[in-house]
Design a protein around this motif. Structure first.
Motif, short mmCIF file in Angstrom:
data_model
loop_
_atom_site.label_atom_id
_atom_site.label_comp_id
_atom_site.label_asym_id
_atom_site.label_seq_id
_atom_site.Cartn_x
_atom_site.Cartn_y
_atom_site.Cartn_z
N HIS A 127 0.85 -1.23 -0.10
CA HIS A 127 -0.02 -0.06 -0.06
C HIS A 127 0.80 1.15 -0.07
O HIS A 127 0.45 2.17 -0.50
CB HIS A 127 -0.97 -0.21 1.28
N ILE A 128 1.95 1.24 0.92
CA ILE A 128 2.86 2.22 0.82
C ILE A 128 3.50 2.67 -0.56
O ILE A 128 3.50 3.72 -1.06
CB ILE A 128 4.00 2.11 1.68
N ARG A 129 3.96 1.58 -1.20
CA ARG A 129 4.71 1.68 -2.48
C ARG A 129 3.48 2.24 -3.56
O ARG A 129 3.75 3.16 -4.39
CB ARG A 129 4.90 0.30 -3.21
N ASP A 130 2.19 1.75 -3.35
CA ASP A 130 1.03 2.28 -4.33
C ASP A 130 0.78 3.73 -4.03
O ASP A 130 0.64 4.60 -5.10
CB ASP A 130 -0.15 1.48 -4.02
N MET A 131 0.86 4.28 -2.78
CA MET A 131 0.88 5.70 -2.38
C MET A 131 1.89 6.52 -3.05
O MET A 131 1.61 7.54 -3.68
CB MET A 131 0.57 5.69 -1.13
N GLN A 132 3.09 6.02 -2.83
CA GLN A 132 4.31 6.62 -3.28
C GLN A 132 4.21 6.83 -5.19
O GLN A 132 4.40 8.04 -5.51
CB GLN A 132 5.46 6.06 -2.96
N LYS A 133 3.79 5.86 -5.78
CA LYS A 133 3.76 5.84 -7.09
C LYS A 133 2.60 6.87 -7.53
O LYS A 133 2.70 7.69 -8.56
CB LYS A 133 3.36 4.47 -7.60
N GLU A 134 1.37 6.87 -6.77
CA GLU A 134 0.45 7.74 -7.00
C GLU A 134 0.84 9.16 -6.81
O GLU A 134 0.65 10.23 -7.68
CB GLU A 134 -0.88 7.57 -6.20
N GLU A 135 1.59 9.38 -5.59
CA GLU A 135 2.09 10.93 -5.51
C GLU A 135 2.98 11.49 -6.44
O GLU A 135 3.33 12.54 -6.69
CB GLU A 135 2.79 11.08 -4.19
N GLU A 136 4.11 10.48 -6.96
CA GLU A 136 4.93 10.74 -8.01
C GLU A 136 4.27 11.09 -9.35
O GLU A 136 4.61 11.96 -10.03
CB GLU A 136 5.86 9.62 -8.21
N ARG A 137 3.32 10.47 -9.66
CA ARG A 137 2.56 10.75 -10.74
C ARG A 137 1.79 12.10 -10.78
O ARG A 137 1.76 12.78 -11.68
CB ARG A 137 1.49 9.67 -11.17
N HIS A 138 1.09 12.31 -9.29
CA HIS A 138 0.53 13.65 -9.53
C HIS A 138 1.62 14.93 -9.46
O HIS A 138 1.66 15.90 -10.17
CB HIS A 138 -0.10 13.52 -7.83
N SER A 139 2.67 14.51 -8.80
CA SER A 139 3.75 15.62 -8.88
C SER A 139 4.32 15.88 -10.40
O SER A 139 4.51 17.03 -10.69
CB SER A 139 5.01 15.16 -7.99
N GLN A 140 4.40 14.78 -11.13
CA GLN A 140 4.80 15.14 -12.55
C GLN A 140 3.81 15.41 -13.30
O GLN A 140 4.18 16.51 -14.36
CB GLN A 140 5.09 13.56 -13.09
N ASP A 141 2.49 15.53 -13.09
CA ASP A 141 1.52 16.10 -13.58
C ASP A 141 1.22 17.76 -13.21
O ASP A 141 0.53 18.54 -13.90
CB ASP A 141 0.26 15.55 -13.30
#
Length: 362
Positions: free
Chosen positions: A48-62
């Motif tokens: 779950h933590i890895r999923d959250m980190q990937k989601e946050e990285e995607r938001h930051s790139q957008d």
């Protein structure tokens, strides 16, 4: 006998009732436990933590900034894979998600390793620029310590020189503890670091750890480029500086700072005459001691140090100088903290201490 038979029959009934109660209790307990949705294993927490980190990285790139949220529900809908999600109790901050989001909300985003990498090639290959060659002058047989390493790394990161020429009368030596190996690391990692031994007739040194100012002036007049003092860190260097005839942060009395000129300069001029010549485009840059860098609000173009600085001194240094040197050394201004991982847990094995057997060991 009748009483004994009656007592025995009652005991059988009691035992049977107790067994029925235990079966019903176990069934109800396991059923209730199976309904709990928030009981996660360590593996599920890590996923779950890895999923959250990937989601946050995607938001930051957008270009989206996530907001700190308050959880109103006990659980959230499962995704397509049926994975479970960590949530906070109603009305409380979800600290797992909040910590990840605050990391992305840092006002000081890490820069690329080479600062000018984001510039277009047409800007970097301007033929009117000053020669991108940097000189260091090393005098005396001594240790190449951490501040010297930071100085060279600041030049590499901010300027990305075509040539980095290390002129010396005696090469740096390694201490008996084999700690100060910084110079060897630079030579192995950056092939554009060139060694140039000083000849006796060049008179490049005026003494121990003291480069000759007349030699520096003659060197830059002949070739152009930049001289950087070994204890000077370049904190900022706008690319338009390279279009100027001369840029000086050099203190001719102490030797701290740097001097960049085009070929033919400074010639026979002093630094004051060079910077005040109306026919030239020049720039004077402030260079201050590291203890005054914070008070100067990072406005100085360079900062100089003493040799009493080690990596441990910058780990927890939460000011502008600490962020500057962490960016140079680690590539990020943030204070680095240990990050737990749940992928490889410590084996759940206990090793009891046998005091009786240990007492016999000598």
């Amino acid at each position: 006998m009748t009483s004994l038979r009656r007592f025995t029959s009652l005991s059988y009934i009691n035992v049977l009732l107790v067994l029925i109660f235990l079966v019903l209790y176990s069934t109800i307990t396991f059923y209730i436990a199976g309904l709990q949705q928030n009981c996660l294993s360590a593996k599920e927490i890590a996923e779950h933590i890895r999923d959250m980190q990937k989601e946050e990285e995607r938001h930051s790139q957008d270009g989206h900034r996530p907001q700190l949220k308050i959880s109103d529900n006990k659980s959230e809908p499962n995704d397509d894979r049926g994975s479970k999600k960590l949530t906070a109790p109603p009305g409380q901050i979800d600290f797992v998600k909040a910590e990840t989001e605050l990391l992305h909300q840092s006002s000081e985003e890490p820069q690329p390793f080479y600062v000018f990498d984001g510039k277009p090639q047409s800007m970097l290959l301007n033929s009117s620029y000053t020669l991108n060659t940097v000189y260091y002058i090393w005098c005396g047989s001594r240790w190449f310590e951490f501040p010297h390493y930071l100085s060279v790394m600041s030049v590499i990161r901010l300027l990305r020189p075509d040539n980095l020429i290390f002129m010396y009368d005696k090469l740096p030596v390694v201490d008996s503890w084999t700690y100060n190996t910084w110079f060897g690391e630079l030579r192995e990692k950056y092939p554009f670091l060139q060694l140039h031994p000083l000849a006796e007739n060049e008179n490049g040194c005026d003494g121990f750890a003291k480069p000759s100012m007349p030699f520096i002036y003659r060197l830059l007049t002949r070739t152009g480029g930049m001289y950087v003092n070994e204890l000077t860190i370049i904190s900022k260097f706008p690319i338009n500086y390279r279009t100027k005839d001369a840029v000086s942060a050099l203190d001719s009395d102490t030797g701290f700072g740097y001097l960049m000129t085009k070929p033919g300069l400074p010639g026979v001029r002093s630094l004051d005459q060079l910077l005040t010549d109306p026919k030239l485009t020049t720039q004077a840059v402030q260079c201050i001691h590291k203890d005054k860098f914070v008070a100067a609000n990072r406005k100085s173009g360079c900062v100089y140090m003493s040799t009493s600085l080690f990596p441990k001194d910058i780990w927890e240094l939460d000011d502008s100088f600490g962020r500057l040197v962490r960016t140079i050394f680690y590539g990020t201004p943030k204070i680095l903290r240990p990050i737990p991982t749940y992928d490889d847990l410590i084996p759940n094995i206990a090793h009891p201490k046998n005091t009786a057997s240990n007492s016999n060991i000598r």
